[in-house]
Scaffold this motif. Structure first.
Motif, mmCIF file in Angstrom:
data_model
loop_
_atom_site.group_PDB
_atom_site.id
_atom_site.type_symbol
_atom_site.label_atom_id
_atom_site.label_comp_id
_atom_site.label_asym_id
_atom_site.label_seq_id
_atom_site.Cartn_x
_atom_site.Cartn_y
_atom_site.Cartn_z
ATOM 1 N N ASN A 243 -5.328 6.892 -0.539
ATOM 2 C CA ASN A 243 -4.868 8.128 -1.006
ATOM 3 C C ASN A 243 -4.106 8.671 0.355
ATOM 4 O O ASN A 243 -3.113 9.576 -0.056
ATOM 5 C CB ASN A 243 -6.075 8.897 -1.409
ATOM 6 N N ALA A 244 -4.391 8.500 1.387
ATOM 7 C CA ALA A 244 -4.045 9.023 2.546
ATOM 8 C C ALA A 244 -2.456 8.554 2.560
ATOM 9 O O ALA A 244 -1.457 9.425 2.834
ATOM 10 C CB ALA A 244 -4.586 8.750 3.797
ATOM 11 N N PHE A 245 -2.091 7.364 2.360
ATOM 12 C CA PHE A 245 -0.733 6.593 2.132
ATOM 13 C C PHE A 245 0.177 7.300 1.124
ATOM 14 O O PHE A 245 1.452 7.361 1.431
ATOM 15 C CB PHE A 245 -0.886 5.194 2.132
ATOM 16 N N ARG A 246 -0.471 7.556 0.134
ATOM 17 C CA ARG A 246 0.123 8.160 -1.233
ATOM 18 C C ARG A 246 0.250 9.723 -1.027
ATOM 19 O O ARG A 246 0.922 10.327 -1.879
ATOM 20 C CB ARG A 246 -0.471 7.817 -2.297
ATOM 21 N N SER A 247 -0.207 10.373 0.013
ATOM 22 C CA SER A 247 -0.311 11.725 0.095
ATOM 23 C C SER A 247 0.860 12.496 0.187
ATOM 24 O O SER A 247 1.863 11.749 0.968
ATOM 25 C CB SER A 247 -1.325 12.356 0.904
#
Length: 133
Positions: free
Chosen positions: A42-46
Motif C-alpha cells: 500500500n505504501a508503494f501505491r500511495s
C-alpha cells in the motif's frame, strides 16, 4: 518384511496444548508478515510515494530504488511528507545528496569516476567530509 523397533524413526509426541501453542504462534507470525507485506504494498501505491518518486526521478541524481533502500525502506520514504501530504524537500534533497556523494566517493576511491557532478544543481559535500580531504 519385518521392521526392527530400534531402527524405526518415530516423531516425538507433543502434548496437545503445546501443539496448539506452536500452531497459534505460527499463525500469528504469518498474519503479521502478511499485514506488513500489505502495508508495504500500500505504501508503494500511495499518492505520497508517487509524488516523492516523481521528485527523485525529476532530480535525476540517484535511482529511485537506491533511494528507497538508502532511506531504510518505503515506509520511511512515505513519511517524508509535510503536513499537507506534499514531498518535504528539506528532508528528501539532503538524502538524495548523501546518496549521491556516497556513490561518488565510492567511485573516486576505486579510481573510476563516472558521475562527476549532479545533473541539476551544484553539490557541496558536507563540511566534515570536505575538511577530512
Amino acid at each position: 518384511m519385518t521392521t526392527d523397533p530400534q531402527t524405526t524413526l518415530a516423531a516425538p509426541t507433543i502434548p496437545t496444548d503445546e501443539a496448539r501453542r506452536i500452531n497459534d504462534d505460527r499463525m500469528r507470525a504469518e498474519m503479521e508478515r502478511r499485514a506488513h507485506r500489505d502495508q508495504v504494498d500500500n505504501a508503494f501505491r500511495s499518492p505520497e510515494a508517487t509524488r516523492i518518486r516523481e521528485l527523485v526521478v525529476a532530480d535525476g541524481n540517484v535511482d529511485w530504488r537506491e533511494f528507497v533502500v538508502y532511506c531504510g525502506g518505503i515506509l520511511e520514504v512515505v513519511a517524508m511528507v509535510d503536513q499537507y501530504g506534499r514531498p518535504d524537500t528539506d528532508r528528501i534533497i539532503p538524502k538524495v545528496d548523501e546518496l549521491f556523494y556516497e556513490r561518488y566517493s565510492r567511485e573516486e576511491y576505486v579510481g573510476m569516476t563516472v558521475t562527476r557532478h549532479p545533473r541539476n544543481r551544484p553539490y557541496c559535500p558536507p563540511a566534515e567530509t570536505s575538511a577530512a580531504q
